[in-house]
Design a protein around this motif. Structure first.
Motif, PDB file in Angstrom:
ATOM      1  N   LEU A 114      65.905  15.473  40.232  1.00  0.00           N
ATOM      2  CA  LEU A 114      65.911  15.470  41.700  1.00  0.00           C
ATOM      3  C   LEU A 114      65.172  14.263  42.254  1.00  0.00           C
ATOM      4  CD1 LEU A 114      65.341  19.271  42.428  1.00  0.00           C
ATOM      5  CD2 LEU A 114      67.466  17.969  42.601  1.00  0.00           C
ATOM      6  N   ALA A 115      64.117  13.827  41.542  1.00  0.00           N
ATOM      7  CA  ALA A 115      63.397  12.619  41.969  1.00  0.00           C
ATOM      8  C   ALA A 115      64.313  11.406  41.891  1.00  0.00           C
ATOM      9  CB  ALA A 115      62.157  12.421  41.111  1.00  0.00           C
ATOM     10  N   THR A 150      70.667   9.219  36.926  1.00  0.00           N
ATOM     11  CA  THR A 150      70.500  10.560  37.492  1.00  0.00           C
ATOM     12  C   THR A 150      71.460  11.547  36.839  1.00  0.00           C
ATOM     13  OG1 THR A 150      69.873   9.596  39.620  1.00  0.00           O
ATOM     14  CG2 THR A 150      70.524  11.907  39.624  1.00  0.00           C
ATOM     15  N   LEU A 151      72.700  11.128  36.682  1.00  0.00           N
ATOM     16  CA  LEU A 151      73.706  12.004  36.078  1.00  0.00           C
ATOM     17  C   LEU A 151      73.340  12.346  34.636  1.00  0.00           C
ATOM     18  CD1 LEU A 151      76.391  13.441  36.514  1.00  0.00           C
ATOM     19  CD2 LEU A 151      77.549  11.368  35.708  1.00  0.00           C
ATOM     20  N   ALA A 152      72.826  11.366  33.897  1.00  0.00           N
ATOM     21  CA  ALA A 152      72.447  11.608  32.502  1.00  0.00           C
ATOM     22  C   ALA A 152      71.354  12.679  32.412  1.00  0.00           C
ATOM     23  CB  ALA A 152      71.974  10.309  31.854  1.00  0.00           C
ATOM     24  N   VAL A 153      70.355  12.598  33.280  1.00  0.00           N
ATOM     25  CA  VAL A 153      69.277  13.591  33.272  1.00  0.00           C
ATOM     26  C   VAL A 153      69.803  14.948  33.728  1.00  0.00           C
ATOM     27  CG1 VAL A 153      67.000  14.180  34.206  1.00  0.00           C
ATOM     28  CG2 VAL A 153      67.539  11.807  33.656  1.00  0.00           C
ATOM     29  N   MET A 154      70.734  14.937  34.686  1.00  0.00           N
ATOM     30  CA  MET A 154      71.305  16.195  35.185  1.00  0.00           C
ATOM     31  C   MET A 154      72.100  16.940  34.119  1.00  0.00           C
ATOM     32  SD  MET A 154      72.496  15.512  39.098  1.00  0.00           S
ATOM     33  CE  MET A 154      71.294  15.608  40.438  1.00  0.00           C
ATOM     34  N   VAL A 155      72.698  16.210  33.181  1.00  0.00           N
ATOM     35  CA  VAL A 155      73.408  16.856  32.079  1.00  0.00           C
ATOM     36  C   VAL A 155      72.434  17.714  31.267  1.00  0.00           C
ATOM     37  CG1 VAL A 155      74.618  16.447  29.905  1.00  0.00           C
ATOM     38  CG2 VAL A 155      75.227  15.123  31.935  1.00  0.00           C
TER      39      VAL A 155
END
Length: 465
Positions: free
Chosen positions: A92-93, A129-134
């Motif tokens: 989210l950050a 961001t997308l990589a961490v969201m996975v």
């Protein structure tokens, strides 16, 4: 409709998928904006990044309150809950930072061309961001989806289907919401490039809807044969009934959107009446998917159920089981199988002719001439999806556990999306008689032929493998 959640976990389930799945679709349009060199599309995507960044606030608040509520559940691992929360905060950050940088770019370069280094910084942040969201999503699904950790040896239908369905089912629904946002913005601005982007997203969501429905049927068998404690076949059937309506809604919208893209290629303009008909289809389909999603959530999310909810109890109730019983009679099964084979013939014949022209055969005709054949292929796809769903209902357990069925569905999605290129590429459209198609177009044509060949072989081998 159940659009107003009554608990923090319910809020979090709804809100948390919007940034992650929305980011995938916005990134896709953002990449298309680079290829098309469309300043309007780039700025629209930056605005979308800002909106997604704002969603980090309700996602954090609902997640924080959900953590407090779920920490009292003895079935949920505290370590897993804590890991999900920490990774979620990091994601989210990054999402908020992506939104801030996008907002700065919009304000700083208002009325001026966006510099390449700025748009690339936003792209890098969005991908990170997308990589961490996975990671966050995987940890989040494991919190309440205990069926993902069942012993595979005890399951006749692999639980991998359930896992894929959990991931995939958010793409048509959230993707439709994102596409609708782009589409409404395009109608307001009367921007052709963004209109095309919205229509393409509608088509992609419709294609993904087919795979979502299939994985949902497979998940039903994975959860009920043998029965997973706490999961009701009657509740699943209620979800399946509405999912079939959603599939039809997606199909109508996707086909109407593709027809308008095809017409645009030949006429050079959109029909205002058609655009608003598509808008009506989209709103109806989105409403159907919202109800489908709520019914699906009730299957394995007791925390979103209300005391006033009356859940179905009869596993044989609903029109999906009735269709299963009807199609199982040979007199009904054979006609639909025949329609299915005719559909495949139309699809492959059209794909073969168009792809061979792109690859360099029949150079005496222009690409625009063979492009006129594409509606035949789309009609074949519609025949296949409709008849295929009926055939699947007749004996879904056997089909879904066949070794070649999963590759068939995967290549169907790849092949259908790849065909979109034929109606979107300006370079390919301008190929005249006697001219060669661009090299990248030939790679796409080869992918189309490979994919649809794999779909046909995968389906034909089901009875033998």
């Amino acid at each position: 409709m159940h659009l107003i959640p009554q608990s923090w976990p319910h809020w979090h389930i709804l809100v948390s998928v919007l940034p992650s799945i929305g980011l995938v679709f916005v990134l896709g349009v953002y990449a298309a904006a680079f290829v098309a060199e469309s300043e309007a599309m780039k700025r629209t995507c930056l605005l979308a990044f800002v909106i997604l960044g704002l969603l980090s606030v309700p996602t954090y608040l609902s997640g924080n309150h959900s953590m407090q509520a779920l920490s009292q559940d003895p079935k949920i691992s505290k370590d897993l809950l804590h890991s999900h929360f920490e990774w979620g905060n990091a994601a989210l950050a990054l999402l908020a930072l992506t939104g801030i940088v996008s907002l700065f770019a919009l304000l700083r370069f208002r009325g001026k061309p966006l510099p390449d280094n700025t748009v690339r910084v936003v792209l890098g942040l969005a991908v990170a961001t997308l990589a961490v969201m996975v990671i966050v999503g995987e940890l989040g699904w494991q919190i309440s989806h205990h069926e993902l950790r069942l012993d595979p040896a005890a399951q006749r239908t692999p639980q991998a289907w359930s896992h894929v369905h959990i991931v995939l089912n958010h793409f048509p629904s959230v993707g439709f919401a994102v596409a609708l946002g782009f589409y409404l913005f395009a109608l307001a601005l009367n921007n052709v490039a963004i209109k095309r982007a919205g229509l393409v997203l509608f088509v992609i969501c419709a294609i993904l809807g087919v795979a979502t429905y299939v994985t949902g049927t497979a998940s039903m068998w994975a959860l009920t044969d043998p029965q997973v404690p706490g999961i009701s076949k009657a509740v699943i059937n209620a979800h399946r009934d509405m999912a079939l309506w959603s599939l039809f809604g997606l199909g109508f919208t996707g086909v109407a959107a593709w027809i308008e893209l095809w017409r645009f290629r030949h006429l050079g303009r959109f029909s205002s009446r058609s655009l608003y008909v598509i808008l009506a289809f989209t709103i109806i389909a989105l409403g159907l998917m919202a109800e489908t999603g709520h019914l699906g959530g009730q299957i394995n999310h007791p925390e979103i159920r209300l005391a006033t909810d009356v859940l179905p109890t009869d596993p044989k109730a609903g029109w999906t089981p009735a269709i299963e019983s009807l199609i199982n009679h040979v007199i009904w099964f054979v006609p639909w199988q025949t329609v299915h084979f005719f559909g495949f013939s139309l699809v492959f014949g059209t794909a073969l002719i168009v792809s061979l022209r792109v690859l360099g055969f029949w150079k005496s005709v222009s690409f625009s001439a063979v492009h006129r054949l594409l509606p035949l292929g789309v009609f074949g796809v519609v025949m296949n999806v409709f008849s295929g769903m009926l055939i699947l209902l007749a004996d879904s357990n056997r089909y879904l556990n066949a070794a070649t069925f999963a590759p068939k569905i995967a290549f169907l999605v790849i092949g259908a999306i790849a065909v979109l290129y034929f109606s979107l590429s300006d370079q390919l459209w301008n190929v005249k008689a006697g001219e060669d198609a661009p090299t990248h177009a030939k790679w796409v044509a080869a992918l189309v032929l490979l994919s649809w060949s794999a779909v046909i072989m995968g389906g034909r081998l089901i009875p033998y493998v």
